[in-house]
Scaffold this active site. Structure first.
Site, PDB file in Angstrom:
ATOM      1  N   SER A 140      60.879   1.684  33.659  1.00 42.63           N
ATOM      2  CA  SER A 140      61.054   3.121  33.446  1.00 42.63           C
ATOM      3  C   SER A 140      61.584   3.733  34.731  1.00 42.63           C
ATOM      4  O   SER A 140      61.494   3.112  35.800  1.00 42.63           O
ATOM      5  CB  SER A 140      59.708   3.756  33.085  1.00 42.63           C
ATOM      6  OG  SER A 140      59.771   5.173  33.097  1.00 42.63           O
ATOM      7  N   TYR A 153      50.804   5.797  33.884  1.00 42.58           N
ATOM      8  CA  TYR A 153      52.050   5.225  33.367  1.00 42.58           C
ATOM      9  C   TYR A 153      52.896   4.678  34.513  1.00 42.58           C
ATOM     10  O   TYR A 153      53.438   3.577  34.420  1.00 42.58           O
ATOM     11  CB  TYR A 153      52.823   6.286  32.586  1.00 42.58           C
ATOM     12  CG  TYR A 153      54.065   5.756  31.901  1.00 42.58           C
ATOM     13  CD1 TYR A 153      53.958   5.017  30.727  1.00 42.58           C
ATOM     14  CD2 TYR A 153      55.332   5.990  32.418  1.00 42.58           C
ATOM     15  CE1 TYR A 153      55.086   4.526  30.089  1.00 42.58           C
ATOM     16  CE2 TYR A 153      56.465   5.505  31.791  1.00 42.58           C
ATOM     17  CZ  TYR A 153      56.339   4.773  30.620  1.00 42.58           C
ATOM     18  OH  TYR A 153      57.458   4.285  30.003  1.00 42.58           O
ATOM     19  N   LYS A 157      54.250   0.756  35.036  1.00 46.36           N
ATOM     20  CA  LYS A 157      55.669   0.400  35.094  1.00 46.36           C
ATOM     21  C   LYS A 157      56.077  -0.120  36.472  1.00 46.36           C
ATOM     22  O   LYS A 157      56.968  -0.971  36.573  1.00 46.36           O
ATOM     23  CB  LYS A 157      56.526   1.597  34.669  1.00 46.36           C
ATOM     24  CG  LYS A 157      56.391   1.931  33.184  1.00 46.36           C
ATOM     25  CD  LYS A 157      56.708   0.728  32.315  1.00 46.36           C
ATOM     26  CE  LYS A 157      56.613   1.027  30.837  1.00 46.36           C
ATOM     27  NZ  LYS A 157      56.946  -0.146  29.999  1.00 46.36           N
TER      28      LYS A 157
END
Length: 231
Positions: A140, A153, A157
């Site tokens: 990401s 998150y 990632k």
């Protein structure tokens, strides 16, 4: 072995978003898609739409036993995949890190880190034995930068970036593992963090055409590279 067409592509998270859009592109390109997801209804619709040799299964990627059973079935029927794509992931509700509960944080790491590791554990040995194949792990923009409210998150990632580049160093010549930043696309996950402004970005359908072409073109020359899909 099944009479598969084109490349055999194993793809997680096929029931919505980027994964669902890629299924259409790969099937249109006469590749064989072996997908998994969590929604039995959506998987049944995909199986009805595309039929054999494509196959779609209910799998919880965060559970090693679930992935192991799926991989054993797939490898027995199709052999090692040509391309393995770890797409399945979840996003935390936007909040400062200290407000994210332990259960939500664990769920994020179980799906976003353990999930790809489980899939790699059970598919990649057969690919290594054959010494061919490509592993694409979705990263990401937040796997290469950070932002407030999405620390869990980002953590998962960034982990995928490190995991994938280390994996790339372990593979035999002739294979490739790459972290792929899909870019910013108007998905349900983006809406969690961007809200209504997510609508300013392109749809998974529009994104999928160039993304599928990029993925199909990845080869040993790309091993370990940080790739980004065209926007």
């Amino acid at each position: 072995m099944s009479e598969a067409a084109g490349k055999i592509i194993v793809l997680t998270g096929v029931t919505k978003g980027l994964g669902r859009a890629l299924v259409d592109r790969f099937v249109e390109g006469e590749q064989t898609v072996i997908g998994c997801g969590r929604s039995q209804e959506a998987l049944d619709e995909l199986q009805s739409l595309y039929g054999a040799p494509h196959h779609f299964s209910t799998v919880d990627v965060s559970r090693d036993d679930s992935v192991r059973a799926w991989a054993e079935t797939v490898l027995d029927k199709y052999g090692p995949p040509d391309i393995l794509i770890n797409n399945a992931a979840i996003m935390n509700e936007k909040a400062p890190l200290w407000e994210v509960g332990a259960e939500e944080f664990a769920r994020m790491t179980n799906v976003n880190i353990n999930g790809p590791a489980n899939v790699i554990r059970h598919f990649v040995p057969a690919m290594v034995e054959r010494a061919t194949g490509v592993i694409v792990n979705y990263s990401s923009g937040w796997g290469r930068a950070t932002g407030p409210g999405v620390a869990p998150y980002c953590a998962t990632k960034w982990a995928i970036e490190g995991l994938t580049q280390a994996l790339a160093q372990e593979l035999p010549e002739g294979m490739a593992a790459v972290p792929l930043n899909p870019g910013i696309i108007n998905t349900d996950m983006l809406k969690i963090s961007f809200g209504k402004s997510a609508e300013r970005y392109g749809t998974p359908e529009a994104w999928s055409h160039a993304a599928a072409e990029l993925i199909l073109g990845i080869g040993p020359q790309d091993n370990g590279k940080q790739l980004t899909a065209p926007s």
